[in-house]
Design a protein around this motif. Sequence first.
Motif, PDB file in Angstrom:
ATOM      1  N   ASP A  38      37.156  46.106  44.492  1.00 41.04           N
ATOM      2  CA  ASP A  38      37.083  44.686  44.819  1.00 41.04           C
ATOM      3  C   ASP A  38      35.877  43.978  44.203  1.00 41.04           C
ATOM      4  O   ASP A  38      35.580  42.839  44.552  1.00 41.04           O
ATOM      5  CB  ASP A  38      37.109  44.482  46.334  1.00 41.04           C
ATOM      6  CG  ASP A  38      35.952  45.188  47.035  1.00 41.04           C
ATOM      7  OD1 ASP A  38      35.395  46.147  46.461  1.00 41.04           O
ATOM      8  OD2 ASP A  38      35.604  44.782  48.149  1.00 41.04           O
ATOM      9  N   GLU A  39      35.166  44.648  43.292  1.00 46.30           N
ATOM     10  CA  GLU A  39      34.038  44.038  42.586  1.00 46.30           C
ATOM     11  C   GLU A  39      34.380  43.944  41.103  1.00 46.30           C
ATOM     12  O   GLU A  39      35.225  44.679  40.604  1.00 46.30           O
ATOM     13  CB  GLU A  39      32.760  44.881  42.744  1.00 46.30           C
ATOM     14  CG  GLU A  39      32.250  45.013  44.153  1.00 46.30           C
ATOM     15  CD  GLU A  39      31.597  43.757  44.712  1.00 46.30           C
ATOM     16  OE1 GLU A  39      31.451  42.764  43.976  1.00 46.30           O
ATOM     17  OE2 GLU A  39      31.234  43.785  45.899  1.00 46.30           O
ATOM     18  N   GLU A  40      33.681  43.058  40.421  1.00 45.51           N
ATOM     19  CA  GLU A  40      33.877  42.924  38.979  1.00 45.51           C
ATOM     20  C   GLU A  40      33.191  44.090  38.274  1.00 45.51           C
ATOM     21  O   GLU A  40      32.043  44.411  38.560  1.00 45.51           O
ATOM     22  CB  GLU A  40      33.283  41.600  38.508  1.00 45.51           C
ATOM     23  CG  GLU A  40      33.620  41.261  37.079  1.00 45.51           C
ATOM     24  CD  GLU A  40      33.165  39.872  36.694  1.00 45.51           C
ATOM     25  OE1 GLU A  40      32.460  39.761  35.686  1.00 45.51           O
ATOM     26  OE2 GLU A  40      33.507  38.905  37.406  1.00 45.51           O
ATOM     27  N   SER A  41      33.909  44.701  37.341  1.00 46.96           N
ATOM     28  CA  SER A  41      33.341  45.821  36.585  1.00 46.96           C
ATOM     29  C   SER A  41      33.115  45.389  35.138  1.00 46.96           C
ATOM     30  O   SER A  41      33.031  44.197  34.842  1.00 46.96           O
ATOM     31  CB  SER A  41      34.286  47.024  36.657  1.00 46.96           C
ATOM     32  OG  SER A  41      35.509  46.732  36.017  1.00 46.96           O
ATOM     33  N   LEU A  42      33.025  46.335  34.249  1.00 49.51           N
ATOM     34  CA  LEU A  42      32.858  46.059  32.830  1.00 49.51           C
ATOM     35  C   LEU A  42      33.971  45.114  32.376  1.00 49.51           C
ATOM     36  O   LEU A  42      35.148  45.384  32.592  1.00 49.51           O
ATOM     37  CB  LEU A  42      32.933  47.375  32.053  1.00 49.51           C
ATOM     38  CG  LEU A  42      32.705  47.311  30.561  1.00 49.51           C
ATOM     39  CD1 LEU A  42      31.249  46.966  30.262  1.00 49.51           C
ATOM     40  CD2 LEU A  42      33.066  48.640  29.916  1.00 49.51           C
ATOM     41  N   TYR A  43      33.587  43.996  31.782  1.00 54.23           N
ATOM     42  CA  TYR A  43      34.585  43.022  31.325  1.00 54.23           C
ATOM     43  C   TYR A  43      34.215  42.557  29.925  1.00 54.23           C
ATOM     44  O   TYR A  43      33.153  41.963  29.729  1.00 54.23           O
ATOM     45  CB  TYR A  43      34.644  41.817  32.275  1.00 54.23           C
ATOM     46  CG  TYR A  43      35.604  40.764  31.790  1.00 54.23           C
ATOM     47  CD1 TYR A  43      36.968  40.925  31.956  1.00 54.23           C
ATOM     48  CD2 TYR A  43      35.141  39.632  31.130  1.00 54.23           C
ATOM     49  CE1 TYR A  43      37.862  39.972  31.494  1.00 54.23           C
ATOM     50  CE2 TYR A  43      36.032  38.671  30.669  1.00 54.23           C
ATOM     51  CZ  TYR A  43      37.379  38.856  30.848  1.00 54.23           C
ATOM     52  OH  TYR A  43      38.252  37.920  30.381  1.00 54.23           O
ATOM     53  N   LEU A  44      35.086  42.854  28.959  1.00 58.67           N
ATOM     54  CA  LEU A  44      34.857  42.409  27.587  1.00 58.67           C
ATOM     55  C   LEU A  44      35.708  41.190  27.303  1.00 58.67           C
ATOM     56  O   LEU A  44      36.889  41.141  27.655  1.00 58.67           O
ATOM     57  CB  LEU A  44      35.200  43.526  26.593  1.00 58.67           C
ATOM     58  CG  LEU A  44      34.373  44.806  26.697  1.00 58.67           C
ATOM     59  CD1 LEU A  44      34.779  45.782  25.596  1.00 58.67           C
ATOM     60  CD2 LEU A  44      32.889  44.510  26.628  1.00 58.67           C
ATOM     61  N   TYR A  45      35.101  40.203  26.656  1.00 55.71           N
ATOM     62  CA  TYR A  45      35.821  39.005  26.249  1.00 55.71           C
ATOM     63  C   TYR A  45      36.735  39.353  25.078  1.00 55.71           C
ATOM     64  O   TYR A  45      36.436  40.243  24.283  1.00 55.71           O
ATOM     65  CB  TYR A  45      34.857  37.899  25.803  1.00 55.71           C
ATOM     66  CG  TYR A  45      33.736  37.594  26.761  1.00 55.71           C
ATOM     67  CD1 TYR A  45      33.942  37.527  28.135  1.00 55.71           C
ATOM     68  CD2 TYR A  45      32.449  37.378  26.287  1.00 55.71           C
ATOM     69  CE1 TYR A  45      32.902  37.240  29.004  1.00 55.71           C
ATOM     70  CE2 TYR A  45      31.402  37.091  27.141  1.00 55.71           C
ATOM     71  CZ  TYR A  45      31.629  37.019  28.498  1.00 55.71           C
ATOM     72  OH  TYR A  45      30.601  36.750  29.342  1.00 55.71           O
ATOM     73  N   ASN A  46      37.821  38.617  24.932  1.00 52.88           N
ATOM     74  CA  ASN A  46      38.686  38.781  23.769  1.00 52.88           C
ATOM     75  C   ASN A  46      37.961  38.290  22.528  1.00 52.88           C
ATOM     76  O   ASN A  46      37.274  37.276  22.572  1.00 52.88           O
ATOM     77  CB  ASN A  46      39.991  37.992  23.946  1.00 52.88           C
ATOM     78  CG  ASN A  46      40.864  38.585  25.023  1.00 52.88           C
ATOM     79  OD1 ASN A  46      40.823  39.787  25.272  1.00 52.88           O
ATOM     80  ND2 ASN A  46      41.650  37.749  25.666  1.00 52.88           N
ATOM     81  N   ASN A  47      38.103  39.011  21.426  1.00 51.86           N
ATOM     82  CA  ASN A  47      37.486  38.632  20.142  1.00 51.86           C
ATOM     83  C   ASN A  47      35.981  38.471  20.252  1.00 51.86           C
ATOM     84  O   ASN A  47      35.431  37.474  19.786  1.00 51.86           O
ATOM     85  CB  ASN A  47      38.110  37.339  19.608  1.00 51.86           C
ATOM     86  CG  ASN A  47      39.600  37.484  19.407  1.00 51.86           C
ATOM     87  OD1 ASN A  47      40.076  38.549  19.063  1.00 51.86           O
ATOM     88  ND2 ASN A  47      40.334  36.421  19.631  1.00 51.86           N
TER      89      ASN A  47
END
Length: 126
Positions: A38-47
């Motif tokens: 329920d927490e935000e983890s590793l998040y990569l943006y597109n491009n």
Amino acid sequence: MSVSLYYCASRAVPLTEAETAAVERIVAARMSSFPYQDEESLYLYNNGGGQPGEIVAGSTKIPLDPGRLLPVIAHTLDSVTELRRALPGAQWRVHIDDFDVPWDEDEGYVLPGMRDADLMAELGGL
């Protein structure tokens, strides 16, 4: 108010197919081992982040729950460390809002106390 951990890598040469596959493997493995669904983890943006030369960029919102703060930071910094080691020749910037997270060749990205069990227990007990 929210605080986030930001990470980006830049270089003149775009990702190769092998590097793209490595990034995807690292992200999938690190997300599946993330301790809190329920927490935000590793998040990569597109491009990347949309900036010229950026090959990887992303962010993770730091939880407000003090008991989850250090585990999320440690997991995310370990993830970014693994990404950095998979992408040679890139210039990295990792920061929590305006504070740059230092790089250590042996340990990777670390913050003082982020693996301190006593500190984690103390924060978890707040």
